[in-house]
Design an enzyme around this catalytic site. Structure first.
Site, PDB file in Angstrom:
ATOM      1  N   HIS A 318       0.865  -1.482  -0.054  1.00 16.06           N
ATOM      2  CA  HIS A 318       0.077  -0.043   0.082  1.00 16.06           C
ATOM      3  C   HIS A 318       0.705   1.378   0.014  1.00 16.06           C
ATOM      4  CE1 HIS A 318       0.484  -0.102   4.452  1.00 16.06           C
ATOM      5  NE2 HIS A 318       0.598   1.204   4.279  1.00 16.06           N
ATOM      6  N   ASN A 336      18.778  10.453  11.632  1.00 10.79           N
ATOM      7  CA  ASN A 336      17.934  11.581  12.215  1.00 10.79           C
ATOM      8  C   ASN A 336      17.670  12.507  10.820  1.00 10.79           C
ATOM      9  OD1 ASN A 336      17.408  14.485  12.846  1.00 10.79           O
ATOM     10  ND2 ASN A 336      18.447  14.337  14.768  1.00 10.79           N
ATOM     11  N   GLU A 339      19.764  15.456   9.820  1.00 12.31           N
ATOM     12  CA  GLU A 339      20.978  15.175   9.831  1.00 12.31           C
ATOM     13  C   GLU A 339      21.557  14.240   8.685  1.00 12.31           C
ATOM     14  OE1 GLU A 339      22.838  14.019  13.371  1.00 12.31           O
ATOM     15  OE2 GLU A 339      22.008  15.853  14.395  1.00 12.31           O
ATOM     16  N   GLU A 344      22.549   7.813   2.527  1.00 16.78           N
ATOM     17  CA  GLU A 344      22.776   7.525   0.833  1.00 16.78           C
ATOM     18  C   GLU A 344      21.303   7.859   0.526  1.00 16.78           C
ATOM     19  OE1 GLU A 344      24.941   6.578  -0.947  1.00 16.78           O
ATOM     20  OE2 GLU A 344      26.518   6.354   0.594  1.00 16.78           O
ATOM     21  N   ASP A 364      -5.634  -4.336   4.072  1.00 20.65           N
ATOM     22  CA  ASP A 364      -4.801  -4.663   2.774  1.00 20.65           C
ATOM     23  C   ASP A 364      -4.430  -6.244   3.043  1.00 20.65           C
ATOM     24  OD1 ASP A 364      -4.771  -1.852   1.720  1.00 20.65           O
ATOM     25  OD2 ASP A 364      -3.187  -1.502   3.413  1.00 20.65           O
ATOM     26  N   SER A 459       4.293   2.664   8.248  1.00 18.28           N
ATOM     27  CA  SER A 459       3.705   1.539   7.257  1.00 18.28           C
ATOM     28  C   SER A 459       4.858   1.122   6.488  1.00 18.28           C
ATOM     29  CB  SER A 459       2.618   1.988   6.487  1.00 18.28           C
ATOM     30  OG  SER A 459       1.399   2.166   7.047  1.00 18.28           O
ATOM     31  N   GLY A 460       5.137  -0.157   6.235  1.00 21.83           N
ATOM     32  CA  GLY A 460       6.158  -0.625   5.353  1.00 21.83           C
ATOM     33  C   GLY A 460       7.539  -0.959   6.076  1.00 21.83           C
TER      34      GLY A 460
END
Length: 517
Positions: A318, A336, A339, A344, A364, A459-460
């Site tokens: 979702h 953070n 920061e 990456e 879901d 989520s995820g």
């Protein structure tokens, strides 16, 4: 181990428990009177050093969560260990723990390992994002100890004893510095002195969270209890026994960072430590979950995810179903959000959502997706992949950890720093007994602890379980729920173990680490 990065305040309930709630559990068992309490071992400590000569403090024990150091404790009878209440909270049950007794070197094999048959927290134990109140617990061992020079109880103080101007000792196998990734191999000690409450309360954090009746501060510049020493004893000798016996004065409870200059007298931690948290959660030690990524949409927090190869992120379906991936950015090696120098950044070139993904107003189904990064990352200590579970592996009744930068409440904003919370993974039966029963499917799992939950924005993100081999595996993906931290509605997670073949198929061009290395 939620308190491992904030330890400096020590409970001073020990005198009160003699006639309080916990003492009743001690009196239920006969106490071995064949030895004296508080007698140190027949060794001297290394002069000027912090390493303790083996078995100098024979009342010290380590509480282990699998192979991982969880907390410290002290022997007070031949059946009982005194520790902190938070050591058996936040998803950790007393049955999850083993107790190493008579230990000095964690790599040796000469110490005894016992199990815990009961754990009792103080009935008025409470917690918030910074501190615990009435942070004391009693553990009952599965068999009686035989006292020797290497295994001996600590004495409890009497009401007339004063330790205000006494040099006190705190010892344990905890981390030797703030940010360290591993605990000490050998038992370490440091000397501290009690800090008066007015001085301790100069800091805003301590002023608002210090309960002087049941807490006390102890400190020495550059010296402190640190990660892994939670629950361990603060102890010292007393003129009443000509300084020949050792008494437990306090229990390592909480604090801000480790031995930071001028704590607790001045200085503030980042505001996020006090105010930003996954519902019921704590600030994670920076980069302690190096596979956790943030997925942002137009520079705002969108979803979480976990790095599973050098170019693939596992997340929820979702999180991508109704969004253009051109608007999404993945931040890797992040702690953070303010920061981002060493973080990456990657764009997403492709997302594969499970073919059977379906959504309704409430929940879901098959809520899992793999996102491919536009450029691989290079693994380093702050960027590592998570291990995947075995196919069909079950995690019922195990302690899980959720991490993320999500909202700290239904109507609140996202956190700037990575947060964690410990949850108990429910059995399928318990999950079906909740008010969510009509919406659940076999590929879903529930997790819950009172007052804690994943919330919007997490989520995820991964639901993690620490395995006996010393590695985390991703048991679940934060999927859906009703509200935040509502006891009637546990959080629902996608069972990753149901999709292992699918994940491998979709990430075949990626590189990962060998789980067995």
């Amino acid at each position: 181990m939620h308190k491992m990065n904030k330890i400096c305040v020590y409970m001073c309930l020990l005198i009160q428990i003699v006639n309080g709630h916990i003492s009743g559990h001690i009196r239920a068992h006969a106490v071995n009177n064949s030895c004296e309490c508080g007698i140190a071992g027949n060794h001297r400590r290394i002069v000027g050093g912090s390493t303790v000569e083996p078995h100098l403090y024979p009342w010290l024990v380590s509480l282990m969560l699998g192979p991982k150091l969880h907390c410290g404790g002290a022997i007070i009878t031949d059946l009982h260990i005194l520790t902190a209440g938070h050591c058996i909270t936040f998803g950790v049950h007393f049955r999850d723990l083993t107790v190493n007794v008579g230990m000095h070197d964690r790599l040796a094999t000469s110490y005894s390992v016992l199990h815990v048959t009961n754990g009792v927290k103080h009935p008025k134990f409470t917690s918030n994002a910074v501190r615990d109140i009435n942070d004391i617990a009693l553990l009952t061992l599965d068999k009686k100890l035989k006292f020797t020079d290497k295994i001996r109880p600590i004495c409890l103080p009497t009401p007339d004893m004063n330790f205000e101007h006494t040099e006190l000792t705190v010892a344990g196998w905890g981390k030797t510095r703030q940010g360290a990734m591993t605990s000490s191999r050998f038992l370490l000690e440091t000397k501290v002195k009690i800090v008066q409450s007015p001085t301790c309360s100069k800091s805003t954090i301590y002023k608002n969270n210090l309960v002087s009746d049941t807490m006390m501060c102890a400190y020495s510049l550059g010296k402190d209890a640190c990660q892994g020493d939670s629950g361990g004893p603060l102890f010292g000798t007393h003129p009443k026994t000509r300084n020949k016996k050792w008494y437990q004065v306090g229990i390592v409870s909480w604090g801000i960072d480790c031995a930071m200059p001028d704590y607790p007298e001045c200085g503030k931690p980042p505001a996020a430590i006090a105010s930003m948290r996954i519902v019921g959660g704590r600030r994670a030690e920076p980069h302690s979950f190096p596979w956790t990524v943030a997925i942002r949409k137009n520079d705002r927090m969108h979803c979480g995810g976990a790095l599973i190869t050098d170019r693939h992120v596992l997340s929820a379906g979702h999180c991508f179903k109704w969004d253009n991936i051109k608007n999404l950015e993945v931040l890797i090696g992040l702690d953070n959000l303010d920061e981002l120098t060493d973080v990456e950044r990657r764009n997403i070139t492709k997302v594969v959502i499970h073919e059977k993904f379906a959504s309704s107003a409430v929940r879901d189904i098959h809520d899992i997706a793999v996102a491919t990064l536009d450029e691989p990352v290079v693994f380093r200590p702050t960027i590592l992949p998570i291990c995947l579970p075995e196919p069909q592996q079950e995690f019922a009744n195990k302690a899980g950890t959720i991490v993320g930068w999500g909202r700290v409440g239904v109507e609140k904003s996202s956190s700037k720093v990575l947060l964690k919370a410990r949850l108990r993974i429910l059995t399928d039966e318990d999950c079906m007994n909740s008010k969510l029963a009509n919406h659940l499917q076999p590929m879903m799992m529930c997790a819950f602890s009172k007052g804690k939950d994943g919330c919007q924005g997490d989520s995820g993100g991964p639901l993690l379980v620490f395995e006996p081999d010393g590695k985390y595996v991703q048991a679940g993906i934060v999927s859906w729920g009703i509200g935040c931290a509502d006891v009637r509605y546990p959080g629902v997670y996608t069972k990753v173990s149901q999709y292992i073949d699918w994940i491998h198929e979709k990430t075949a061009d990626g590189t990962t680490c060998n789980k067995d290395e």
